[in-house]
Every structure is written in structure tokens, then in C-alpha cells.
Scaffold this motif. Structure first.
Motif, short mmCIF file in Angstrom:
data_model
loop_
_atom_site.label_atom_id
_atom_site.label_comp_id
_atom_site.label_asym_id
_atom_site.label_seq_id
_atom_site.Cartn_x
_atom_site.Cartn_y
_atom_site.Cartn_z
N MET A 59 40.75 53.33 43.09
CA MET A 59 41.10 51.97 42.66
C MET A 59 39.82 51.15 42.54
O MET A 59 38.85 51.40 43.26
CB MET A 59 42.03 51.32 43.67
N PRO A 60 39.81 50.13 41.66
CA PRO A 60 38.63 49.27 41.56
C PRO A 60 38.49 48.35 42.77
O PRO A 60 39.49 48.00 43.42
CB PRO A 60 38.89 48.47 40.28
N LEU A 61 37.27 47.96 43.05
CA LEU A 61 36.98 47.09 44.18
C LEU A 61 37.74 45.78 44.10
O LEU A 61 38.08 45.18 45.11
CB LEU A 61 35.47 46.84 44.24
N SER A 62 38.06 45.33 42.89
CA SER A 62 38.79 44.07 42.73
C SER A 62 40.20 44.13 43.34
O SER A 62 40.82 43.10 43.55
CB SER A 62 38.86 43.69 41.25
N HIS A 117 21.49 48.42 38.40
CA HIS A 117 21.50 47.06 38.96
C HIS A 117 22.35 47.00 40.22
O HIS A 117 21.94 46.45 41.24
CB HIS A 117 21.99 46.07 37.91
N LEU A 118 23.55 47.60 40.17
CA LEU A 118 24.42 47.61 41.34
C LEU A 118 23.79 48.39 42.49
O LEU A 118 23.89 47.99 43.66
CB LEU A 118 25.80 48.18 40.98
N THR A 144 37.55 46.83 54.66
CA THR A 144 36.31 47.57 54.49
C THR A 144 36.62 48.85 53.73
O THR A 144 37.51 49.59 54.11
CB THR A 144 35.66 47.90 55.84
N ILE A 145 35.88 49.08 52.66
CA ILE A 145 36.13 50.25 51.82
C ILE A 145 34.84 51.07 51.72
O ILE A 145 33.75 50.57 51.98
CB ILE A 145 36.64 49.85 50.42
N THR A 146 34.99 52.32 51.31
CA THR A 146 33.85 53.20 51.06
C THR A 146 33.79 53.47 49.56
O THR A 146 34.78 53.90 48.96
CB THR A 146 34.00 54.52 51.83
N ILE A 147 32.66 53.21 48.95
CA ILE A 147 32.50 53.39 47.50
C ILE A 147 32.54 54.87 47.17
O ILE A 147 31.85 55.68 47.78
CB ILE A 147 31.18 52.77 47.02
N ARG A 148 33.37 55.24 46.18
CA ARG A 148 33.50 56.63 45.74
C ARG A 148 32.86 56.88 44.38
O ARG A 148 32.42 57.99 44.11
CB ARG A 148 34.98 57.03 45.69
N LYS A 149 32.81 55.86 43.51
CA LYS A 149 32.26 56.06 42.16
C LYS A 149 31.87 54.71 41.58
O LYS A 149 32.51 53.70 41.86
CB LYS A 149 33.31 56.73 41.27
N ILE A 150 30.82 54.70 40.76
CA ILE A 150 30.40 53.49 40.05
C ILE A 150 30.33 53.84 38.57
O ILE A 150 29.68 54.81 38.19
CB ILE A 150 29.05 52.97 40.56
N THR A 151 31.04 53.07 37.75
CA THR A 151 31.11 53.34 36.32
C THR A 151 30.27 52.33 35.55
O THR A 151 29.80 51.34 36.11
CB THR A 151 32.56 53.28 35.82
N ASN A 189 35.26 45.59 38.98
CA ASN A 189 36.10 46.64 38.39
C ASN A 189 35.33 47.93 38.14
O ASN A 189 35.93 48.98 37.96
CB ASN A 189 36.76 46.15 37.10
N ARG A 190 34.01 47.86 38.10
CA ARG A 190 33.19 49.05 37.87
C ARG A 190 32.98 49.88 39.13
O ARG A 190 32.53 51.01 39.06
CB ARG A 190 31.83 48.66 37.29
N ILE A 191 33.27 49.29 40.29
CA ILE A 191 33.07 49.97 41.57
C ILE A 191 34.44 50.48 42.03
O ILE A 191 35.37 49.70 42.21
CB ILE A 191 32.47 49.01 42.60
#
Length: 70
Positions: free
Chosen positions: A2-5, A27-28, A12-19, A66-68
Motif C-alpha cells: 500500500m502507498p504511504l499515504s 531525491h527520496l 510506524t511502517i517499513t518501506i518495501r518499495k519506492i516507485t 504515493n510513490r513510497i
């Protein structure tokens, strides 16, 4: 995934993918948003987020959030 938004304040979440384009992902990454790192949502107003990343607070608009994915 799901997107970070979609995350709620206090979560608290763990990032799985950045688009996105390479420039956007770079930049991110420079801001601390890297895969397998933890991010805490401090607050949300109209889809815009304030996030705790390591020892910093960073604001992201809804488009960037939404990209995270988590």
C-alpha cells in the motif's frame, strides 16, 4: 503493498518499495526514504504527511507519499 499515504498518524511502517523516475527515487533516498527503513507518521492533513525518518521530521505531499510503498 500500500502507498504511504494510506498510513495513519502514529503508525510506524517499513518501506518495501519506492516507485518513480530515477531522479525522484534518488531525491527520496537522500531524504532518508530507503527500502527496509522504518518511518513513523506524525500527522496527516489533506493527504499531506509529516513523517519521522531517523532523527528528522519531513513533510511530503500526497503525490510523493504515493510513490513510497509499505
Amino acid at each position: 503493498m500500500m502507498p504511504l499515504s494510506m498510513a495513519r498518524p502514529g503508525e510506524t511502517i517499513t518501506i518495501r518499495k519506492i516507485t518513480g523516475r530515477d531522479e525522484v527515487r534518488q531525491h527520496l533516498a537522500e531524504l532518508g526514504f530507503v527500502v527496509d527503513s522504518d518511518v513513523t507518521v506524525v500527522s496527516e492533513i489533506s493527504g499531506n504527511l509529516i513523517l519521522q525518518v531517523k532523527d528528522s521530521r519531513i513533510a511530503l505531499n500526497q503525490d510523493m507519499a504515493n510513490r513510497i510503498l509499505f
